[in-house]
Design an enzyme around this catalytic site. Structure first.
Site, PDB file in Angstrom:
ATOM      1  CB  ALA A  98      -0.889  -0.008   1.229  1.00  0.00           C
ATOM      2  CD  GLU A 108      -3.920  -7.055   2.180  1.00  0.00           C
ATOM      3  OE1 GLU A 108      -3.663  -5.886   1.836  1.00  0.00           O
ATOM      4  OE2 GLU A 108      -4.468  -7.350   3.257  1.00  0.00           O
ATOM      5  N   GLY A 131      -0.238  -4.984   0.301  1.00  0.00           N
ATOM      6  CA  GLY A 131      -1.350  -4.860  -0.638  1.00  0.00           C
ATOM      7  C   GLY A 131      -1.098  -5.589  -1.946  1.00  0.00           C
ATOM      8  CD  GLU A 159       0.204  -5.537   5.351  1.00  0.00           C
ATOM      9  OE1 GLU A 159       0.823  -6.581   5.666  1.00  0.00           O
ATOM     10  OE2 GLU A 159      -0.269  -5.364   4.210  1.00  0.00           O
ATOM     11  CB  VAL A 195      43.598  -2.871  16.708  1.00  0.00           C
ATOM     12  CG1 VAL A 195      43.999  -3.170  15.264  1.00  0.00           C
ATOM     13  CG2 VAL A 195      43.725  -1.373  16.988  1.00  0.00           C
TER      14      VAL A 195
HETATM   15  P1  NAD Z   1      38.928  -8.348  19.645  1.00  0.00           P
HETATM   16  O1  NAD Z   1      39.833  -8.471  20.812  1.00  0.00           O
HETATM   17  O2  NAD Z   1      37.971  -9.448  19.344  1.00  0.00           O
HETATM   18  O3  NAD Z   1      39.772  -8.098  18.325  1.00  0.00           O
HETATM   19  C1  NAD Z   1      40.847  -7.228  18.236  1.00  0.00           C
HETATM   20  C2  NAD Z   1      41.767  -7.770  17.162  1.00  0.00           C
HETATM   21  O4  NAD Z   1      42.753  -6.793  16.894  1.00  0.00           O
HETATM   22  C3  NAD Z   1      42.515  -9.051  17.565  1.00  0.00           C
HETATM   23  O5  NAD Z   1      42.345 -10.023  16.574  1.00  0.00           O
HETATM   24  C4  NAD Z   1      43.951  -8.610  17.676  1.00  0.00           C
HETATM   25  O6  NAD Z   1      44.864  -9.622  17.337  1.00  0.00           O
HETATM   26  C5  NAD Z   1      43.983  -7.475  16.690  1.00  0.00           C
HETATM   27  N1  NAD Z   1      45.074  -6.543  16.937  1.00  0.00           N
HETATM   28  C6  NAD Z   1      45.526  -6.057  18.117  1.00  0.00           C
HETATM   29  N2  NAD Z   1      46.569  -5.229  17.906  1.00  0.00           N
HETATM   30  C7  NAD Z   1      46.775  -5.188  16.572  1.00  0.00           C
HETATM   31  C8  NAD Z   1      47.711  -4.523  15.742  1.00  0.00           C
HETATM   32  N3  NAD Z   1      48.644  -3.732  16.262  1.00  0.00           N
HETATM   33  N4  NAD Z   1      47.619  -4.704  14.424  1.00  0.00           N
HETATM   34  C9  NAD Z   1      46.669  -5.504  13.877  1.00  0.00           C
HETATM   35  N5  NAD Z   1      45.773  -6.170  14.624  1.00  0.00           N
HETATM   36  C10 NAD Z   1      45.827  -6.017  15.953  1.00  0.00           C
HETATM   37  O7  NAD Z   1      38.160  -6.962  19.861  1.00  0.00           O
HETATM   38  P2  NAD Z   1      36.762  -6.495  19.248  1.00  0.00           P
HETATM   39  O8  NAD Z   1      35.678  -6.833  20.195  1.00  0.00           O
HETATM   40  O9  NAD Z   1      36.687  -6.935  17.837  1.00  0.00           O
HETATM   41  O10 NAD Z   1      36.936  -4.912  19.300  1.00  0.00           O
HETATM   42  C11 NAD Z   1      37.739  -4.207  18.390  1.00  0.00           C
HETATM   43  C12 NAD Z   1      37.398  -2.733  18.461  1.00  0.00           C
HETATM   44  O11 NAD Z   1      36.013  -2.547  18.201  1.00  0.00           O
HETATM   45  C13 NAD Z   1      37.650  -2.080  19.808  1.00  0.00           C
HETATM   46  O12 NAD Z   1      38.063  -0.755  19.608  1.00  0.00           O
HETATM   47  C14 NAD Z   1      36.280  -2.102  20.446  1.00  0.00           C
HETATM   48  O13 NAD Z   1      36.133  -1.098  21.426  1.00  0.00           O
HETATM   49  C15 NAD Z   1      35.408  -1.837  19.266  1.00  0.00           C
HETATM   50  N6  NAD Z   1      34.018  -2.278  19.397  1.00  0.00           N
HETATM   51  C16 NAD Z   1      33.719  -3.448  19.997  1.00  0.00           C
HETATM   52  C17 NAD Z   1      32.389  -3.846  20.103  1.00  0.00           C
HETATM   53  C18 NAD Z   1      32.030  -5.155  20.738  1.00  0.00           C
HETATM   54  O14 NAD Z   1      30.852  -5.375  21.003  1.00  0.00           O
HETATM   55  N7  NAD Z   1      32.974  -6.023  20.990  1.00  0.00           N
HETATM   56  C19 NAD Z   1      31.380  -3.035  19.587  1.00  0.00           C
HETATM   57  C20 NAD Z   1      31.719  -1.845  18.959  1.00  0.00           C
HETATM   58  C21 NAD Z   1      33.037  -1.481  18.871  1.00  0.00           C
END
Ligand code: NAD
Length: 714
Positions: free
Chosen positions: A69, A118, A115, A140, A403
């Site tokens: 719709a 439908e 729709g 819907e 990272v």
């Molecule tokens: P994670 O620990 O699962 O992964 C981090 C990865 O980065 C690892 O594999 C590690 O080996 C790699 N790493 C570390 N140093 C490095 C370097 N110098 N060069 C290349 N790789 C390197 O962490 P994550 O949960 O994936 O979080 C990563 C980022 O995302 C953080 O900044 C976190 O705050 C952010 N974040 C996390 C979430 C969540 O729910 N986990 C949500 C949003 C944002």
């Protein structure tokens, strides 16, 4: 012979079978609006009157059959009577189609929703192009509505009450093969030519069709509302539905009532009954909230409301991701699925490979469930290159770092990547807490530096919070925005500040739950209040999920940062609860212990909690708890709006629903205030201040709106 209106082309062949092709000018999709309804009506007149026209195939000239719709028309309905009349008008036309005594066949390809379905169900047969793109459904309910074009009556008469309730209650769509198996469609076609040929053949082979429900001996597949199996199912269905929706979605109950009561009536009375339930939904506050936010505001966002308009459109061809952990791997997956070439970099080859294996796992499952083909899996996987070599980033238009959440580590990878990528490439951080402006100090080109905050799990969560640093250029923002849309996510744009928008407001929900516990409210009442308020998870369980130690770490960091800036810090009363549990090692789900004991079988409240926080003999009413949990969030969202952290009402509302699951039927955190009216919000917040403290003081912007008799508007 051939006749054409703007929206509908009719060609009649030598057998007298007409082919009507719907193709609304200037629109990407066919919609049931006035422009299409008028020629459809004329077509039905002709079908009834013109003996030379012996049957009809209805098809679409667009990539989909019909989206549904026209929401603008639904939005314009302001009284129940208008809604009832509009729904009846459409159905009278559909009823004339099915009773015209000549065959009418829907030749369906692509989306056939709302729709559109439908209309197709009022045809005598439905042939569907089985090319993997067909989707049939009645969505819907997702806008708080009920399928009011006969959907709640024809669908159960075709597929049975149980399957119909499930489909309409969830608003889910089905693919062609499933639609055939459940009896929703007549046959499948392998290609476009066959689709039209089969529809045409069906029409010629059935010169005088009648709908099954117009036969005197019609029986519902699986039984009608009097059959014992259905009665048994209907006895428990409402309680199952309300256990899920907590009574917050009246459309679900209205759909059930319409199906059940309608099954006891003949089709004409059933269709009229449906219109009464449709009218009740159409003017409900829930549907107004949902349409306003999840339709209008969401569409405005997708059309680039928060994107600098002067910057030309862009797309990412090659993406670099630093850190192949949980987030990096998730981002790599969604980007590869969107056809982008991805370089996935980590410190060791094993870690980088593990990141790619995440995609393999998700795709294996999708192939197993028939959602993707093996070729699609291989093509997506071939786009992800795991590596430890920064040189591989050469040629990337965009690099996202994911990272460890550590300023020094992030600064290091920023410099290393920038040494390789082109001068105009964008560098983004997926940080969840660190201010973007500070991280950009490590960059040689802070104008190209931006925050792209994804949510976990990345493949499921629809939102990306784009954070604009002090020096981020409009071009960088536009390119980040385009990328988020390119991978099928929804962007909101926020300014750089502590906790950005989503984490900051989300925290108020969880912390309020913890404060209630400290006051002696029984944990079960707290959890129940969260669910009844419409939140997807209750506060204590949610805090366990995101980890108590992480939340405490963020609070401690904030305290330190504010002290360094010479600004006061007022701890939330929930913070003491975090500290108390962390001190005894109950840090959350990851440790198997928090407010709950977690095991493979699920969670159960930790028995020791009642000794740490004994419940008061007299418990506050549930409504008071719900108000506290919701006012805390809405008020913080309003503060973010006032401070310019979130830049638009649409972003605030959509960010709240897509980011942390703010009760969708409320239409989002600012719509919560709009729907209640700012004056009422201020008055109620005043009561909460007196009882529970100044954190409930209404944001200045809400007080101003209340004084001026206005609402939040973009
Ligand atoms: P994670 O620990 O699962 O992964 C981090 C990865 O980065 C690892 O594999 C590690 O080996 C790699 N790493 C570390 N140093 C490095 C370097 N110098 N060069 C290349 N790789 C390197 O962490 P994550 O949960 O994936 O979080 C990563 C980022 O995302 C953080 O900044 C976190 O705050 C952010 N974040 C996390 C979430 C969540 O729910 N986990 C949500 C949003 C944002």
């Amino acid at each position: 012979m051939s006749e054409t209106t703007e929206a509908l082309t009719l060609t009649i062949d030598e057998h007298g079978i007409g082919l009507a092709v719907m193709d609304l000018p200037g629109k990407p999709m066919n919609l049931l609006n006035d422009e299409l309804a008028a020629p459809l009506l004329a077509l039905v007149d002709r079908l009834e009157q013109d003996a030379a026209l012996k049957g009809l195939v209805i098809a679409s000239g667009k990539k989909d059959f019909m989206a549904g719709a026209d929401v603008d028309r639904l939005w314009a309905l302001t009284t129940a009577q208008q809604a009832f009349d509009a729904s009846m008008m459409f159905k009278r036309v559909l009823r004339r189609i099915e009773r015209c005594g000549k065959p009418v066949v829907a030749a369906i390809h692509g989306m056939c929703l709302g729709g559109g379905l439908e209309l197709a169900m009022a045809c005598h047969a439905r042939i569907v192009l089985n090319d993997g793109k067909a989707r049939l459904g009645l969505p819907e309910v997702k806008l708080g509505l009920l399928p009011g074009g006969g959907g709640t009556q024809r669908l159960p008469r075709l597929v049975g009450i149980q399957a119909a309730l499930q489909m309409m209650g969830e608003g889910a769509d089905v693919r062609a093969d499933k639609a055939l198996a459940m009896g929703l469609v007549t046959a499948l076609a392998a290609n476009r030519d066959e689709l039209l040929a089969q529809a045409h053949d069906w029409a010629r082979a059935h010169p005088k069709p009648r709908q099954p429900w117009d036969e005197p001996k019609f029986k519902f597949p699986g039984g009608d509302g009097k059959s014992p199996a259905v009665v048994q199912m209907l006895a428990i269905a409402p309680s199952i539905a309300s256990a899920k929706s907590h009574g917050n979605y009246p459309a679900i109950t209205h759909i059930m009532s319409s199906v059940f009561e309608g099954s006891l009536l003949d089709i004409d009375n059933a269709l009229e009954l449906e219109s009464r339930y449709f009218a009740a939904c159409a003017v409900s506050p829930e549907s107004r909230n949902m349409i306003g936010t999840l339709w209008y505001q969401l569409n405005a966002i997708k059309k680039g409301r928060s994107r600098p308009a002067q910057v030309p459109a862009s797309s990412v061809k090659k993406l670099g991701i630093l850190g192949a952990g949980m987030m990096g791997a998730g981002i790599a997956h969604v980007a590869a699925m969107a056809g982008i070439e991805v370089v996935l970099l980590d410190t060791t080859a094993e870690a980088a490979e593990r990141g790619k294996a995440h995609s393999q796992g998700l795709l294996d499952q999708a192939v197993k469930k028939g959602r993707r083909s093996a070729e699609q899996r291989e093509a997506a996987l071939a786009r992800i290159t795991p590596t430890t070599q920064y040189e591989r980033l050469s040629g990337c238009d965009l690099v996202i770092e994911a990272v460890f959440e550590d300023r020094a580590v992030k600064a290091g990878v920023t410099r290393q990547a920038e040494a390789v990528i082109g001068a105009d490439a964008v560098f983004a951080s997926n940080t969840s807490t660190l201010p973007i402006t500070g991280l950009a100090k490590a960059s040689a080109r802070p104008a190209n530096f931006i925050g792209l905050h994804f949510f976990s799990p990345v493949d499921k969560m629809p939102l990306v919070e784009i954070i604009v640093g002090a020096q981020t250029s409009p071009e960088t923002l536009a390119r980040g925005f385009d990328f988020v849309l390119q991978i099928g996510k929804t962007p909101i744009v926020v300014n750089d500040s502590r906790g950005f928008y989503t984490s900051r407001v989300f925290a108020t929900y969880v912390l309020e739950g913890l404060a209630l516990l400290a006051e002696g409210v029984h944990p079960r009442h707290i959890e129940q209040a969260g669910l009844q308020a419409g939140m997807p998870m209750p506060p204590l369980a949610l805090q366990d999920e995101v980890s108590l130690s992480l939340a405490l770490h963020v609070a401690d960091q904030t305290r330190k940062d504010l002290a360094a800036e010479g600004r006061p810090y007022t701890p939330h009363p929930g913070e003491a609860v975090l500290r108390a549990l962390c001190e005894i090692g109950r840090v959350g789900k990851k440790a198997g212990r928090g407010f709950y004991d977690w095991s493979d079988d699920g969670r159960s409240l930790w028995p020791g909690l009642k000794e740490l926080y004994p419940s008061r003999a007299e418990q506050p009413p549930q409504a008071e708890l719900i108000d506290r949990l919701m006012f805390a969030q809405a008020n913080e969202a309003a503060r973010c709006f006032e401070e310019g952290v979130v830049r638009s009402v649409a972003d605030a509302n959509i960010g709240s629903i897509f980011g942390w699951g703010f009760a969708p039927f409320q239409g989002g955190a600012l719509q919560f205030i709009n729907a209640m009216g700012p004056a009422r919000f201020v008055a109620r917040a005043g009561e909460l201040v007196e009882r529970y403290g100044p954190r409930f003081a209404p944001a200045a912007v809400v007080r101003r709106l209340a004084e001026q008799g206005r609402r939040f508007e973009d």
